[in-house]
Design a protein around this motif. Structure first.
Motif, PDB file in Angstrom:
ATOM      1  N   ASP A 179      -8.728 -52.459  -5.259  1.00 29.82           N
ATOM      2  CA  ASP A 179      -8.399 -53.438  -4.223  1.00 29.82           C
ATOM      3  C   ASP A 179      -7.116 -54.172  -4.609  1.00 29.82           C
ATOM      4  N   ARG A 180      -6.780 -55.219  -3.887  1.00 32.31           N
ATOM      5  CA  ARG A 180      -5.523 -55.939  -4.120  1.00 32.31           C
ATOM      6  C   ARG A 180      -5.460 -56.576  -5.501  1.00 32.31           C
ATOM      7  N   HIS A 181      -6.636 -56.899  -6.039  1.00 33.58           N
ATOM      8  CA  HIS A 181      -6.682 -57.571  -7.327  1.00 33.58           C
ATOM      9  C   HIS A 181      -6.857 -56.603  -8.490  1.00 33.58           C
ATOM     10  N   TRP A 218     -10.046 -45.842  -6.604  1.00 34.37           N
ATOM     11  CA  TRP A 218      -9.589 -46.751  -5.561  1.00 34.37           C
ATOM     12  C   TRP A 218      -9.686 -48.177  -6.080  1.00 34.37           C
TER      13      TRP A 218
END
Length: 109
Positions: free
Chosen positions: A40-42, A38
Motif C-alpha cells: 500500500d502507500r505506506h 503488493w
C-alpha cells in the motif's frame, strides 16, 4: 573457423565449479517460485487485487446466499403464521365441540 561453445552466464571461466552450478540452480528456482508482492502507500503488505473472474464468483455467491436467506425467512414466517392460525382454529373447534357436547348431554337427560 573454430566453433566457440557459449558459456552460461554463471561461469566466468572454462572451469566448471560445483558452487556456481548450485547457485545458478537456486537462483533459477527462486525466480520461478517468486510471486509478486503488493504494497500500500505506506509500504505495508496487502492482498493482491481480485481478478474479474474472482469478483464475479464472489458476487454470484453473495447473491445466492442472500436469495436463500430471504427465501428461508419467508418460509419460516409462513410456517409460523400457519402454526399460529392452526392453534387458534383448534381452540375454536374445541370450544364448538364442548358446546355441542354440552347441548347433547342436556337433551339426553
Amino acid at each position: 573457423m573454430p566453433v566457440l561453445k557459449p558459456h552460461p552466464p554463471w561461469r566466468r571461466d572454462s572451469m566448471r565449479r560445483g558452487t556456481d552450478v548450485a547457485q545458478s540452480w537456486m537462483t533459477l528456482i527462486a525466480g520461478l517460485l517468486a510471486e509478486p508482492v503488493w504494497l500500500d502507500r505506506h509500504g505495508a503488505l496487502v492482498r493482491d487485487p481480485s481478478t474479474p473472474a474472482d469478483t464475479m464468483a464472489m458476487s454470484v455467491a453473495a447473491g445466492t446466499v442472500a436469495a436463500c436467506g430471504a427465501s428461508l425467512l419467508v418460509f419460516g414466517a409462513d410456517r409460523a403464521g400457519g402454526y399460529l392460525l392452526d392453534r387458534r382454529r383448534s381452540a375454536q373447534w374445541e370450544q364448538e365441540w364442548a358446546a355441542l357436547d354440552a347441548e347433547r348431554r342436556h337433551h339426553r337427560q
